[in-house]
Design an enzyme around this catalytic site. Sequence first.
Site: not given
Length: 410
Positions: A95, A137, A279, A391, A393
């Site tokens: 970061y 995270e 998928t 999406f 990506g």
Amino acid sequence: MLSQKTIDIVKSTAPVLEVKGTEITSVFYKNMFASHPELLDIFNHANQKKGRQQTALANTVYAAAKHIDQLEALLPAVKQIAHKHRSLGIKPEHYPIVGEHLLGAIKEVLGDAATDEIIGAWADAYGVIAGVFIDVEEQMYVEAESKEAGFRDFKPFVVAKKVKESDVITSFYLKPQDGEKVPAFNPGQYISVRVTIPGQKNTHIRQYSLSGAYKEEYFRISVKKEEEVDPNGIVSVFLHEKVQEGSVVEVSAPAGDFFLNQENKEGKVALISGGVGITPMMSMLETIAEETPQRPAAFIHASKNEGVQAFRKDIDGLMDKLENGEACYILENPSNVSLCHFSGYVNKEILSTYVDSETECYVCGPAPFMKAVIMTLKEIGLPEDKINFEFFGPAMDLSTVDEKEKVKAQ
């Protein structure tokens, strides 16, 4: 905590970031990779070449400026990005590098308009925003690691089986090299696969949806072979042509916020996909068939032709297990119309046959396909909270997708 002055300054930059955002992020990535080429081991080179990553980051920076006084409004987007970051192995030490080069890019593009006061305010804001990402995270890393058979970073997996599903899609069954089980996941989630390709300076990471219900022995991914001239093709071609049964690849723990709502065991669900967007839907459909076969379910899939359509027998077999299941196959150019329910493109007539205003819908496929489907679902009267989409990506603004291409299935 940001001061009111800092908040006001950052918000004042939103209009220029809306206009100059992609230019800033393009400079940012160019300069950062020049200074830190090792980061090319993490970032998707294909998304860089196509400009999708630059646009996605520009949209995020603009949203941050616009909502800096109400960061909670950004939390859904933060969590979606954080899932991607965790599966790629983004760490707190990355970061400060990003912050340095982002501020530098703002200064480089805006020139004298980026005063010391503006850069200082953005430095403070970036510190707060980065802190939010790092905290979210870290929670995700801990959660992934603390699950039964869980792990924190990448782990070696052996390709136990390789199965051709269509002319363009091949499935890979991945077992942990250490003989352990695989961690549980939500149907619809993805894993990252990291490979070293001979002749390539950097490693390459791609994220692939898990294409089957949870099995403790293995993960299954099903990969479309892209054209070699396509930037995405370098990994998919390598997997199809060079990776064989017995090969070893590195895999991340499952991630992603697009997955089947399994709390609703009775309400109707529609799984709507185009091309390789099938998928994650296979994982959802198989899970429904195994765990809640009483749940009404429609599986709507669009392909160019029979040759590229995958999992037809599997879908029909799963439909036999459902008490109230319907499959709909749409082929753009069928060689035999008896092999599909509709020929051409997805349209309102087709979707209205299988979807009503109470149906929970999941949509995945190429962006033009998703735009067409989502717009049509809204026309049918489906509320936004019933429309879930994924999406492949970086996230995109569907309003920017070319209208001329909007009906294409893949």
